[in-house]
Write a protein that holds these residues in place. Sequence first.
Motif, short mmCIF file in Angstrom:
data_model
loop_
_atom_site.label_atom_id
_atom_site.label_comp_id
_atom_site.label_asym_id
_atom_site.label_seq_id
_atom_site.Cartn_x
_atom_site.Cartn_y
_atom_site.Cartn_z
N LEU A 89 18.20 16.45 37.34
CA LEU A 89 18.67 15.76 36.13
C LEU A 89 17.65 15.86 35.01
CD1 LEU A 89 20.97 13.96 34.99
CD2 LEU A 89 19.61 11.99 35.68
N ILE A 90 16.37 15.77 35.33
CA ILE A 90 15.32 15.90 34.32
C ILE A 90 15.39 17.28 33.67
CG2 ILE A 90 12.83 16.26 34.08
CD1 ILE A 90 12.36 13.78 35.65
N TYR A 91 15.56 18.33 34.49
CA TYR A 91 15.68 19.67 33.94
C TYR A 91 16.99 19.83 33.16
CZ TYR A 91 11.70 21.58 36.58
OH TYR A 91 10.44 21.86 37.04
N GLN A 92 18.07 19.21 33.64
CA GLN A 92 19.38 19.33 33.00
C GLN A 92 19.40 18.69 31.62
OE1 GLN A 92 22.58 17.67 35.33
NE2 GLN A 92 24.05 17.78 33.64
N LYS A 93 18.84 17.48 31.53
CA LYS A 93 18.87 16.73 30.28
C LYS A 93 17.66 16.99 29.39
CE LYS A 93 22.65 14.47 31.36
NZ LYS A 93 23.93 14.68 30.63
N GLY A 94 16.64 17.66 29.93
CA GLY A 94 15.44 17.90 29.14
C GLY A 94 14.66 16.62 28.89
N ILE A 95 14.50 15.80 29.93
CA ILE A 95 13.80 14.51 29.79
C ILE A 95 12.29 14.75 29.91
CG2 ILE A 95 13.55 12.17 30.70
CD1 ILE A 95 16.35 12.49 31.92
N VAL A 125 14.86 21.68 28.32
CA VAL A 125 16.02 21.89 29.20
C VAL A 125 15.85 23.21 29.95
CG1 VAL A 125 18.49 22.39 29.23
CG2 VAL A 125 17.62 20.55 27.78
N ASN A 126 16.15 23.18 31.24
CA ASN A 126 16.08 24.40 32.04
C ASN A 126 17.23 24.36 33.05
OD1 ASN A 126 15.44 26.45 33.99
ND2 ASN A 126 13.32 26.41 33.28
N PHE A 141 19.98 23.79 38.34
CA PHE A 141 20.96 24.29 39.31
C PHE A 141 20.31 24.52 40.67
CE2 PHE A 141 23.02 27.99 41.36
CZ PHE A 141 24.26 27.41 41.61
N ALA A 142 19.11 25.09 40.67
CA ALA A 142 18.42 25.38 41.94
C ALA A 142 18.18 24.10 42.74
CB ALA A 142 17.10 26.09 41.66
#
Length: 459
Positions: free
Chosen positions: A111-117, A121-122, A127-128
């Motif tokens: 979620l951190i990577y998804q939302k760019g918190i 964003v990555n 996904f991995a």
Amino acid sequence: MKKKILIMLFLSLLVGMSVQAQNDSIQQLSTAQLLKLAKQYRFGIVRDVDLNKAVAIYKHLSWEGNTRAMNELGRMYLTGDGVKKNPHAAFNLFKKAAEEGSKKAMCNLALIYQKGIGRPVNFQKAFAWYQKAAEAGSAQGYYGTGYFLYKGLGTEQNYDQAIYYLKKGAEKNHAGCAFLLGSFYANGFGDKQDLAKAKEYFDLASKNGHDWTIDVTKNGLLDSINVRRNKAKRMARANMPTSGFSTTSFDNVRMEDLVGKWEGVAYTYDWSNTKLVNSEPVSCRFEHMGDSVAMYYYKNDSLITIYTPFAKDDYYIENRLKDYQKGFKWVITKSQFERKDNQLTAKLRSLNLKTRNYRRPIVLSMHRVDDEGYDGGTTAISQIAYNGGSLYLNGVDVADNAVIRIYSVGGVMVKQFNASDLHHGENAFRCDHLNLNAGTYIVEVQTNSGTQSHKFIVK
């Protein structure tokens, strides 16, 4: 006095003994008992809320390597409950716990990577980690993996694989998985429309608490979805091909070469970029804004969003949300433009600012139009000056319904005025009490006839 001092010393000794006894009793508790105690302090279960004690227990257990405590402490760092908000600390805790096999931590890290918190964003890394959580049997991992495959984020778009993971999540009563499955079958993506299955999964999503689907079947919305889908199929046959946009190699053009007004149709596709969902007439105006070019997106003469990206490789990308974009329902985050003479084709990726979810792919098919009074390279503003806290502008329409905004070049809105509140004469106005620091700014004038913008420098 001596008697009072002796009493105080005795009381201090009793308090110290009590604290030591409490510490001794905590040391005797098992890890499971400590986790239960921390939860009680955190949420006020059978005892008063005490976030400091909850944090202290989670820190103690995290230091000992307990992944559940790491995950819970990381969540508190994300929200700022009982500690100062610290996304970096949360990330480190989630990462350590995820590497130790915590399914919940894997999903939080994704979620951190998804939302760019707290970091860029990555989608690939998000996904991995969702996929690792899914492989470990996590319902949220099934949802994240299915969602990314459904929309083609961080991986190749693939409905069949998405449905595989979403069905596994639905079997674990995950409301989000059931909702996406209902949407898939209702809209007939992948040539698999099945209204009976759509109703089944929407009902399951409602049962498991998904608010969006509660009235879907009750109010006949499935029938509306079906009507819209059939209309989209007719439009697809009548207007343009429905495939090829996901693989077309765009000869990306500079936005500077697009300055002017364009009109045409916005085609919304399903996530696979193969089926037309909707089409509507729109117009766009490309204007110079400071050292870059802004794209103003209109529908029915109403401004829908403003796009001010920078070029990256063979596409454009919006790196952050600007102040002047926050009032819109959605923003464009990525684009490609291909121009042939006076014809323009654009692929857009956009984000819903309320839900923070990406919207379906949009393809614009537009043509340049003559725009009387617009010179194609600069705005109609003929003269601009800043002196003693006042901004003077000449050569601009200042009808009473005009709105004037001042932005920094970074996109932060500094001031907003209504023309009726300003000192103005014929084709001129003056904004007082600005008191701007030295730097570069952009003034934007918005009226019913369009928007003008111009850069000015305060020395």
